[in-house]
Design a protein around this motif. Structure first.
Motif, PDB file in Angstrom:
ATOM      1  N   TYR A 179      33.708  17.455 -26.205  1.00 17.72           N
ATOM      2  CA  TYR A 179      32.932  18.103 -25.185  1.00 17.72           C
ATOM      3  C   TYR A 179      33.446  17.821 -23.979  1.00 17.72           C
ATOM      4  CZ  TYR A 179      29.386  18.927 -28.878  1.00 17.72           C
ATOM      5  OH  TYR A 179      28.801  19.410 -30.111  1.00 17.72           O
ATOM      6  N   TYR A 180      33.719  18.539 -22.970  1.00 15.66           N
ATOM      7  CA  TYR A 180      34.214  18.393 -21.666  1.00 15.66           C
ATOM      8  C   TYR A 180      33.238  18.631 -20.635  1.00 15.66           C
ATOM      9  CZ  TYR A 180      38.975  18.820 -23.893  1.00 15.66           C
ATOM     10  OH  TYR A 180      40.206  18.370 -24.677  1.00 15.66           O
ATOM     11  N   ASN A 181      33.598  17.945 -19.490  1.00 13.86           N
ATOM     12  CA  ASN A 181      32.575  17.955 -18.392  1.00 13.86           C
ATOM     13  C   ASN A 181      33.591  17.889 -17.022  1.00 13.86           C
ATOM     14  OD1 ASN A 181      30.812  15.522 -16.765  1.00 13.86           O
ATOM     15  ND2 ASN A 181      29.924  17.850 -17.205  1.00 13.86           N
ATOM     16  N   PHE A 182      32.867  18.370 -15.970  1.00 10.70           N
ATOM     17  CA  PHE A 182      33.286  17.822 -14.679  1.00 10.70           C
ATOM     18  C   PHE A 182      32.300  17.272 -14.085  1.00 10.70           C
ATOM     19  CE2 PHE A 182      33.957  18.646 -10.017  1.00 10.70           C
ATOM     20  CZ  PHE A 182      35.294  18.259  -9.953  1.00 10.70           C
ATOM     21  N   GLU A 197      30.553   7.136 -23.820  1.00 12.04           N
ATOM     22  CA  GLU A 197      31.729   6.903 -23.076  1.00 12.04           C
ATOM     23  C   GLU A 197      32.527   8.029 -22.908  1.00 12.04           C
ATOM     24  OE1 GLU A 197      32.908   3.715 -22.045  1.00 12.04           O
ATOM     25  OE2 GLU A 197      31.082   3.010 -22.686  1.00 12.04           O
ATOM     26  N   TRP A 198      33.127   8.152 -21.491  1.00 10.91           N
ATOM     27  CA  TRP A 198      34.055   9.466 -21.387  1.00 10.91           C
ATOM     28  C   TRP A 198      35.608   9.024 -21.459  1.00 10.91           C
ATOM     29  CZ3 TRP A 198      31.873  14.290 -21.243  1.00 10.91           C
ATOM     30  CH2 TRP A 198      30.546  14.246 -21.147  1.00 10.91           C
ATOM     31  N   GLU A 199      36.400   9.870 -21.521  1.00  4.42           N
ATOM     32  CA  GLU A 199      37.866   9.850 -21.506  1.00  4.42           C
ATOM     33  C   GLU A 199      38.151  10.677 -20.261  1.00  4.42           C
ATOM     34  OE1 GLU A 199      41.946  10.815 -23.840  1.00  4.42           O
ATOM     35  OE2 GLU A 199      39.950  11.453 -24.790  1.00  4.42           O
ATOM     36  N   VAL A 200      38.601   9.990 -19.086  1.00  5.99           N
ATOM     37  CA  VAL A 200      39.073  10.828 -17.941  1.00  5.99           C
ATOM     38  C   VAL A 200      40.320  11.622 -18.157  1.00  5.99           C
ATOM     39  CG1 VAL A 200      39.735  10.459 -15.444  1.00  5.99           C
ATOM     40  CG2 VAL A 200      37.593   9.273 -16.518  1.00  5.99           C
ATOM     41  N   LEU A 202      41.487  13.943 -15.339  1.00  9.60           N
ATOM     42  CA  LEU A 202      41.766  14.162 -14.321  1.00  9.60           C
ATOM     43  C   LEU A 202      40.844  13.512 -13.247  1.00  9.60           C
ATOM     44  CD1 LEU A 202      44.153  15.283 -12.341  1.00  9.60           C
ATOM     45  CD2 LEU A 202      42.967  17.457 -12.414  1.00  9.60           C
ATOM     46  N   ASP A 203      41.420  12.614 -12.445  1.00 10.27           N
ATOM     47  CA  ASP A 203      40.754  12.185 -11.180  1.00 10.27           C
ATOM     48  C   ASP A 203      41.021  12.754  -9.970  1.00 10.27           C
ATOM     49  OD1 ASP A 203      39.616  10.884  -9.054  1.00 10.27           O
ATOM     50  OD2 ASP A 203      39.633   8.724 -10.143  1.00 10.27           O
ATOM     51  N   VAL A 204      40.115  13.684  -9.287  1.00 12.48           N
ATOM     52  CA  VAL A 204      40.477  14.501  -8.261  1.00 12.48           C
ATOM     53  C   VAL A 204      40.825  13.817  -7.076  1.00 12.48           C
ATOM     54  CG1 VAL A 204      40.096  16.679  -7.023  1.00 12.48           C
ATOM     55  CG2 VAL A 204      39.595  16.779  -9.617  1.00 12.48           C
ATOM     56  N   ALA A 205      39.990  12.614  -6.889  1.00 17.69           N
ATOM     57  CA  ALA A 205      40.109  11.975  -5.722  1.00 17.69           C
ATOM     58  C   ALA A 205      41.444  11.145  -5.660  1.00 17.69           C
ATOM     59  CB  ALA A 205      39.021  10.976  -5.528  1.00 17.69           C
ATOM     60  N   GLU A 206      41.692  10.808  -7.156  1.00 15.16           N
ATOM     61  CA  GLU A 206      43.127  10.106  -6.896  1.00 15.16           C
ATOM     62  C   GLU A 206      44.131  11.054  -6.748  1.00 15.16           C
ATOM     63  OE1 GLU A 206      44.809   8.630 -11.046  1.00 15.16           O
ATOM     64  OE2 GLU A 206      43.498   7.047 -10.320  1.00 15.16           O
ATOM     65  N   GLU A 249      30.960   6.995  -7.497  1.00 17.24           N
ATOM     66  CA  GLU A 249      32.452   6.520  -8.003  1.00 17.24           C
ATOM     67  C   GLU A 249      33.561   7.490  -7.931  1.00 17.24           C
ATOM     68  OE1 GLU A 249      34.338   4.229 -11.864  1.00 17.24           O
ATOM     69  OE2 GLU A 249      32.503   4.906 -11.675  1.00 17.24           O
ATOM     70  N   TYR A 250      33.132   8.647  -8.145  1.00 23.29           N
ATOM     71  CA  TYR A 250      33.886   9.866  -8.081  1.00 23.29           C
ATOM     72  C   TYR A 250      33.740  10.798  -7.406  1.00 23.29           C
ATOM     73  CZ  TYR A 250      35.440   7.684 -12.599  1.00 23.29           C
ATOM     74  OH  TYR A 250      35.768   6.647 -13.538  1.00 23.29           O
ATOM     75  N   PRO A 251      33.935  10.846  -6.139  1.00 28.16           N
ATOM     76  CA  PRO A 251      33.316  11.657  -4.960  1.00 28.16           C
ATOM     77  C   PRO A 251      34.063  13.119  -5.133  1.00 28.16           C
ATOM     78  CG  PRO A 251      34.948  10.284  -4.093  1.00 28.16           C
ATOM     79  CD  PRO A 251      34.747   9.639  -5.341  1.00 28.16           C
ATOM     80  N   ARG A 252      35.265  13.184  -5.532  1.00 28.76           N
ATOM     81  CA  ARG A 252      35.824  14.636  -5.736  1.00 28.76           C
ATOM     82  C   ARG A 252      35.769  15.079  -7.211  1.00 28.76           C
ATOM     83  NH1 ARG A 252      38.023  17.029  -1.236  1.00 28.76           N
ATOM     84  NH2 ARG A 252      37.879  15.666   0.558  1.00 28.76           N
ATOM     85  N   GLY A 253      35.220  14.214  -7.831  1.00 33.14           N
ATOM     86  CA  GLY A 253      35.062  14.444  -9.113  1.00 33.14           C
ATOM     87  C   GLY A 253      35.868  14.200 -10.451  1.00 33.14           C
ATOM     88  N   VAL A 254      35.640  14.105 -11.746  1.00 39.02           N
ATOM     89  CA  VAL A 254      36.579  13.729 -12.684  1.00 39.02           C
ATOM     90  C   VAL A 254      36.447  14.934 -13.732  1.00 39.02           C
ATOM     91  CG1 VAL A 254      37.207  11.193 -12.529  1.00 39.02           C
ATOM     92  CG2 VAL A 254      35.095  12.140 -13.601  1.00 39.02           C
ATOM     93  N   TRP A 255      37.522  15.329 -14.229  1.00 39.71           N
ATOM     94  CA  TRP A 255      37.618  16.202 -15.555  1.00 39.71           C
ATOM     95  C   TRP A 255      37.522  15.390 -16.743  1.00 39.71           C
ATOM     96  CZ3 TRP A 255      41.997  19.008 -17.938  1.00 39.71           C
ATOM     97  CH2 TRP A 255      41.427  19.809 -19.057  1.00 39.71           C
ATOM     98  N   ARG A 256      36.671  15.179 -17.675  1.00 39.85           N
ATOM     99  CA  ARG A 256      36.494  14.335 -18.678  1.00 39.85           C
ATOM    100  C   ARG A 256      35.951  14.900 -19.960  1.00 39.85           C
ATOM    101  NH1 ARG A 256      31.051  11.124 -16.602  1.00 39.85           N
ATOM    102  NH2 ARG A 256      29.632  12.826 -16.958  1.00 39.85           N
ATOM    103  N   ARG A 257      36.336  14.042 -21.058  1.00 43.37           N
ATOM    104  CA  ARG A 257      35.639  14.516 -22.368  1.00 43.37           C
ATOM    105  C   ARG A 257      35.248  13.674 -23.234  1.00 43.37           C
ATOM    106  NH1 ARG A 257      41.796  16.084 -25.246  1.00 43.37           N
ATOM    107  NH2 ARG A 257      42.129  13.951 -25.442  1.00 43.37           N
TER     108      ARG A 257
END
Length: 690
Positions: free
Chosen positions: A82-85, A110-113, A115-119, A90-98
């Motif tokens: 299951y994926y989620n943005f 528990e989520w696996e990141v 892509l961290d957009v802010a990073e 902590e993640y002001p510009r968001g993370v794409w995770r699953r």
């Protein structure tokens, strides 16, 4: 009263015409002069609104809700994950995770990141905003990630390795444009983008589709189809199902007319369906079509707004084998259509008040339908549906019932409530009331209002009326924890008008207020405003209105026509200069909704409501709050800029705020959204509270 906008404008002439507009320089989005003007207006507005006594509490509550860990993490089903943005502090510009289905079922998974957009933004010194992803099925090991600078519609596209969780250095890459792209196969993309001179329509969208092979320069991509420069857009997409893949190439002639072609074995095959029909995908080798006008085909008369299934193989041969899955009634209309491997989920909008789901299946050459046992009397929305199983997620909510997430494993399984949003405000002190106002031509216009149970029917309650009324967009009951916690909790009421131009009652409801009939949307909204006052919910001193985009045009138009009805107006990312709208960004694509201002016959009716042209020095208007964003590349920020400047030059005080990020919205980060939302509600509290 706040400081007047830009002293220098006060001495300028206000004799603006379409040919001689002294404020047209504000259309130069990033010019030094225009941005200096924006900065001054922002400073003036923020100085007033952020110093209002309730601002700090409203802003902090809004940000708390937007960053809350108790929000629902909406899942997208892909290949056992299951994926989620997600965005928070902590993640002001968001993370794409699953995460896995088992983990997701836990209260705190528990989520696996991925892509961290802010990073990424910090690394590349770009204000990146996540705009979505296309993962190649059925292997789900590569993806196309879309990123926008500042939240606009134009994106860059980069290929992403799902195993390494990193961009592929020599993978597919597309420069910033309003791109349409889809996987044809692992080594081939179907692309519509800015290929250079002549490759875009007058609306700024692609007019060519090309087939681009891995390892070759984009300049060598093979042309598959080319439309006209006057078209809205051209594109192609691939629908992948468990049985096979389907490739569609479309030519958007206008906003409401498209010609579709199937792409089979390297050949384009025109599909004999109405130009005004909408497609809802392909299910069990049937093309799902909704005609917007009555369609006589294969000996059947199909009502506008129906859902029909056409045998795909027969259609490729120019024949029509038609099955009618849904027909609208006077009050029931078709909503969204979603599909899993073996079922169609069809949302029905019941009487303009609440939703139901129907399940349609196709087996042994026959269609069957049944009602899905979903929660009643609210708004239903499919969140994610799996093409390779029968799993799907959906939500249920109403104006006073917090949104909840439900899960269906398969048709015969019991539907399970998976997650729910907390009640960020106490709904027990409010009730929802339903009414119908009578418009100028006698048409009954439904509206709803959330009103305090303790409220007096003497017009003293600060009341906010929201509307849209265009492009066949339906306004359905929704739960807003921010609005409830900041507006309702401060003694306000909230009303929604289901005016013509929307889609609440099908294509005819929209068609009734399009082009030469657009004024009917405004008549309807005025009628609802008058009805709120007549019933004693509000008075002209306590009634405020709000709308964005086409809704910004709505509130702008009715304020010019009936300024006596309103004390406050929140006009967001609006169209306002209807003489030039078609020359600005994507504006040409909306001429099917409003008409062509360069056509004298059509300008004759447009000019009667165009706010920028209707503005008068001699009328008294409420202090309108104009809001837009610099990076809105859909509705030009010049609309709001010029209207604010022109009103100020005429001596009409206004508020103005322009976020430098956000696209056609309110911001990219939750902090930006919280500020934008807070100043809107504080403005309303300031203007409407006694």
């Amino acid at each position: 009263m706040m400081k007047q906008l830009t002293t220098g404008l006060l001495i300028m002439t206000i004799a603006a015409t379409a040919q001689n507009d002294p404020f047209q320089w504000l259309e130069e989005v990033d010019s030094e002069k225009a941005m200096a003007w924006v900065e001054q207006q922002n400073a003036d507005t923020l100085n007033v609104l952020t110093n209002y006594p309730k601002y700090k509490a409203v802003y902090e509550k809004t940000l708390e809700i937007l960053n809350s860990q108790e929000r629902i993490a909406y899942p997208g089903i892909r290949d056992g994950y299951y994926y989620n943005f997600w965005q928070d502090a902590e993640y002001p510009r968001g993370v794409w995770r699953r995460t896995t289905p088992t983990e997701y079922a836990k209260k705190n998974p528990e989520w696996e990141v991925m892509l961290d957009v802010a990073e990424l933004a910090e690394k590349e010194n770009e204000k990146w905003s996540y705009k979505g992803v296309d993962v190649l099925a059925p292997d789900f090991d590569v993806a196309l990630v879309k990123l926008s600078r500042g939240g606009g519609d134009a994106v860059v596209v980069r290929e992403f390795d799902m195993h390494k969780k990193a961009f592929i250095e020599n993978g597919f890459k597309l420069d910033e444009a309003k791109t349409r792209v889809s996987w044809l196969d692992r080594d081939t993309l179907l692309v519509g983008t800015d290929f250079g001179e002549g490759s875009l329509t007058s609306s700024g969208y692609p007019r060519q589709v090309k087939k681009w092979k891995r390892g070759t320069p984009l300049s060598e991509a093979e042309l598959i189809f080319e439309g006209e420069s006057s078209d809205v857009s051209v594109g192609a997409y691939v629908q992948r199902t468990a049985e096979r893949n389907y490739v569609m190439v479309y030519r958007g002639i206008s906003f409401y007319e498209s010609k579709y072609r199937a792409y089979e074995n390297g050949k384009l095959i025109p599909l004999d369906i109405p130009l005004t029909a909408d497609l809802s995908g392909i299910f069990k080798n049937h093309l799902l079509v909704t005609p917007k006008k009555e369609w006589n085909v294969a000996g059947k008369t199909i009502a506008a707004g129906s859902l029909v299934a056409l045998d795909y193989e027969a259609l490729l041969k120019g024949k029509h084998a038609v099955s009618i899955l849904f027909q609208p009634s006077e009050k029931d209309s078709l909503g969204d259509v979603s599909s899993t491997e073996n079922q169609l989920i069809v949302r029905i909008f019941k009487g303009g008040r609440f939703d139901e789901f129907e399940r349609h299946t196709f087996s042994n050459g026959k269609w069957a339908a049944e009602k899905i046992d979903a929660p009643e009397f609210g708004t239903l929305s499919v969140v994610s549906a799996d093409d390779y199983s029968d799993r799907f997620f959906f939500t249920h909510e109403s104006a006073l019932r917090a949104r909840a997430l439900y899960f269906s494993e398969k048709p015969e399984s019991e539907i399970v409530k998976m997650k729910s949003m907390p009640e960020f405000f106490d709904p027990s002190g409010f009730e929802v009331k339903l009414h119908e106002a009578v418009s100028k031509d006698g048409t009954k216009i439904p509206y709803s209002i959330v009103f305090p149970k303790s409220g007096k029917m003497d017009g003293s309650t600060p009341t906010l009326l929201y509307g849209y009324g265009g492009f066949e967009v339906s306004l359905r009951p929704f739960y807003s924890p921010v609005m409830g916690s900041t507006w309702l909790a401060n003694g306000g009421a909230f009303a929604v008008a289901n005016i013509r131009g929307g889609g609440e009652f099908g294509p005819a409801w929209h068609e009734a207020a399009r082009k030469e009939n657009k004024q009917k949307s405004y008549d309807d909204f005025i009628a609802v405003s008058e009805d709120l006052i007549k019933h004693g919910y509000a008075s002209p001193e306590t009634l405020g209105i709000q709308g964005g985009s086409n809704g910004g045009l709505l509130v702008g138009a009715v304020t010019m026509q009936r300024p006596d009805l309103f004390r406050a107006v929140v006009c967001e990312v609006p169209l306002l200069d209807m003489k030039r709208y078609h020359k600005l960004l994507a504006g040409a694509s909306w001429m099917a909704e409003y008409g062509d201002p360069d056509n004298p016959d059509e300008w004759a009716y447009i000019k009667k409501y165009s706010p920028y042209q209707k503005l008068s020095k001699d009328r008294k208007y409420p202090e309108i709050f104009f809001k837009t964003t610099t990076r809105d590349d859909r509705v030009h920020p010049g609309h709001a800029r010029k209207m604010a400047a022109k009103m100020a030059a005429m001596g009409h005080p206004v508020f103005y705020f322009e976020n430098t990020e956000g696209g056609h919205g309110a911001g990219v980060t939750n902090e930006q959204r919280a500020q934008s939302t807070a100043i809107s509600y504080v403005y309303l509290l300031k203007m409407l509270s006694k």
